[in-house]
Design a protein around this motif. Structure first.
Motif, PDB file in Angstrom:
ATOM      1  N   GLY A 204       0.819  -1.202   0.000  1.00 39.74           N
ATOM      2  CA  GLY A 204       0.000   0.000   0.000  1.00 39.74           C
ATOM      3  C   GLY A 204       0.855   1.256   0.000  1.00 39.74           C
ATOM      4  O   GLY A 204       1.987   1.241   0.493  1.00 39.74           O
ATOM      5  N   PRO A 205       0.339   2.353  -0.562  1.00 41.52           N
ATOM      6  CA  PRO A 205       1.123   3.585  -0.687  1.00 41.52           C
ATOM      7  C   PRO A 205       1.627   4.150   0.636  1.00 41.52           C
ATOM      8  O   PRO A 205       2.773   4.585   0.731  1.00 41.52           O
ATOM      9  CB  PRO A 205       0.144   4.558  -1.370  1.00 41.52           C
ATOM     10  N   ASP A 206       0.800   4.144   1.670  1.00 45.81           N
ATOM     11  CA  ASP A 206       1.217   4.723   2.947  1.00 45.81           C
ATOM     12  C   ASP A 206       2.376   3.951   3.560  1.00 45.81           C
ATOM     13  O   ASP A 206       3.369   4.537   4.009  1.00 45.81           O
ATOM     14  CB  ASP A 206       0.033   4.754   3.927  1.00 45.81           C
ATOM     15  N   ARG A 207       2.252   2.642   3.580  1.00 44.16           N
ATOM     16  CA  ARG A 207       3.342   1.833   4.121  1.00 44.16           C
ATOM     17  C   ARG A 207       4.578   1.905   3.231  1.00 44.16           C
ATOM     18  O   ARG A 207       5.715   1.822   3.722  1.00 44.16           O
ATOM     19  CB  ARG A 207       2.896   0.387   4.279  1.00 44.16           C
ATOM     20  N   ALA A 208       4.379   2.061   1.934  1.00 45.38           N
ATOM     21  CA  ALA A 208       5.513   2.185   1.017  1.00 45.38           C
ATOM     22  C   ALA A 208       6.328   3.434   1.352  1.00 45.38           C
ATOM     23  O   ALA A 208       7.562   3.405   1.336  1.00 45.38           O
ATOM     24  CB  ALA A 208       5.020   2.243  -0.427  1.00 45.38           C
ATOM     25  N   TYR A 209       5.629   4.522   1.666  1.00 41.59           N
ATOM     26  CA  TYR A 209       6.320   5.747   2.075  1.00 41.59           C
ATOM     27  C   TYR A 209       7.124   5.500   3.348  1.00 41.59           C
ATOM     28  O   TYR A 209       8.262   5.971   3.489  1.00 41.59           O
ATOM     29  CB  TYR A 209       5.311   6.874   2.292  1.00 41.59           C
ATOM     30  N   ALA A 210       6.540   4.775   4.300  1.00 43.08           N
ATOM     31  CA  ALA A 210       7.243   4.471   5.545  1.00 43.08           C
ATOM     32  C   ALA A 210       8.488   3.628   5.266  1.00 43.08           C
ATOM     33  O   ALA A 210       9.563   3.877   5.844  1.00 43.08           O
ATOM     34  CB  ALA A 210       6.308   3.744   6.506  1.00 43.08           C
ATOM     35  N   VAL A 211       8.351   2.652   4.371  1.00 44.07           N
ATOM     36  CA  VAL A 211       9.501   1.813   3.992  1.00 44.07           C
ATOM     37  C   VAL A 211      10.580   2.667   3.334  1.00 44.07           C
ATOM     38  O   VAL A 211      11.769   2.563   3.661  1.00 44.07           O
ATOM     39  CB  VAL A 211       9.058   0.689   3.035  1.00 44.07           C
TER      40      VAL A 211
END
Length: 286
Positions: A204-211
């Motif tokens: 997902g985009p939000d978790r991708a940003y966190a990664v």
């Protein structure tokens, strides 16, 4: 048979092949190669030039193969300047140039240099359709090529790999993997529609940003630690500050703008590291 899809004659063919030179993606591997050479200390310009040409040929191979697969095989792209035959000839030519550079480096340095040079072409050629469908390899392929370019540029000058050169290569692998996650997030909706598993699609985009920002932060912390321990030049701390400032701005931007900022931030990061290795003005003051 035609080589270019948008015209005939040598001019159209030349434009079609030149279209596969993308400076935004070509510059970092070449700069990384030269950074590796500078990191080694004494620079032999002939060896440096041969390795630079090899890196250019590897990235060119990736661009032609990627365009061939996305347009002629998958039908994902709306257009491509080269015909199928044109793509095959382009791949053969870039591979021949790369192979010639490998032979020269093996003769001028040693055969072991191929261990850090040949994998760059393997990554480039297999990016599509093999590596770009898995979230890990789709993310790390290009950054790993940059890391290998640093190691190759160093090895052709020094004839060995040191802990410092390996440390810089790992830092760029981690940092640029974070940037690549943001870059892939631009195409989240489309990639999801064709079931292309980038990190953004997988988590997902939000978790991708966190990664992504987790990876970039890890790289900056590593550089800071190495600089404090004087494994890296102390001036490397300026590179950390410069990239951190860019990343802070990019964090509030959309994926397209964030990618543009982070890519340019990585150029600044590399430039400051080059200055740190070559001159280290802060280190001379303490």
């Amino acid at each position: 048979m035609a080589l270019a899809r948008d015209g005939t004659g040598s001019g159209a063919v030349a434009r079609a092949y030149w279209s596969q030179v993308h400076p935004v993606f070509m510059t970092p591997p070449i700069a990384a190669s030269l950074f590796g050479a500078i990191l080694a200390g004494s620079v032999d310009p002939v060896l440096a030039a041969v390795h630079v040409v090899a890196m250019f040929a590897a990235v060119y191979t990736a661009h032609v193969k990627d365009g061939y697969v996305d347009f002629h095989v998958r039908g994902e792209d709306d257009d491509h300047p080269l015909t199928e035959r044109g793509c095959r000839i382009g791949l053969a030519a870039s591979t021949a140039v790369f192979a010639g550079c490998c032979l020269l480096l093996a003769a001028l340095v040693d055969v072991l240099v191929l261990a850090v040079v040949v994998p760059t072409w393997l990554i480039a050629y297999h990016h599509a359709p093999q590596l770009d469908t898995n979230p890990v390899t789709a993310t790390t392929g290009y950054p790993l090529g940059i890391a290998l370019s640093i190691l190759g540029g160093f090895y052709v000058q020094a004839g060995t790999i040191t802990a410092v050169s390996l440390g810089f290569a790992v830092v760029f692998l981690i940092l640029l993997s974070g940037v690549k996650v943001i870059d892939d997030a631009q195409d989240y909706a489309y990639d999801r529609s064709i079931r292309k598993r980038t990190v953004a699609v997988a988590v997902g985009p939000d978790r991708a940003y966190a990664v992504a920002y987790g990876l970039m932060t890890t790289a900056l912390i590593a550089v800071t630690a190495f600089a404090v321990l004087r494994i890296f030049p102390l001036t490397a701390l300026l590179a950390v500050l410069a990239f951190a400032a860019v990343a802070a701005v990019a964090r509030r931007a959309d994926p397209e703008l964030a990618t543009m900022l982070l890519v340019r931030g990585s150029y600044v990061f590399l430039a400051v590291l080059v200055a740190a290795v070559r001159f280290d003005p802060l280190g001379r003051l303490v």
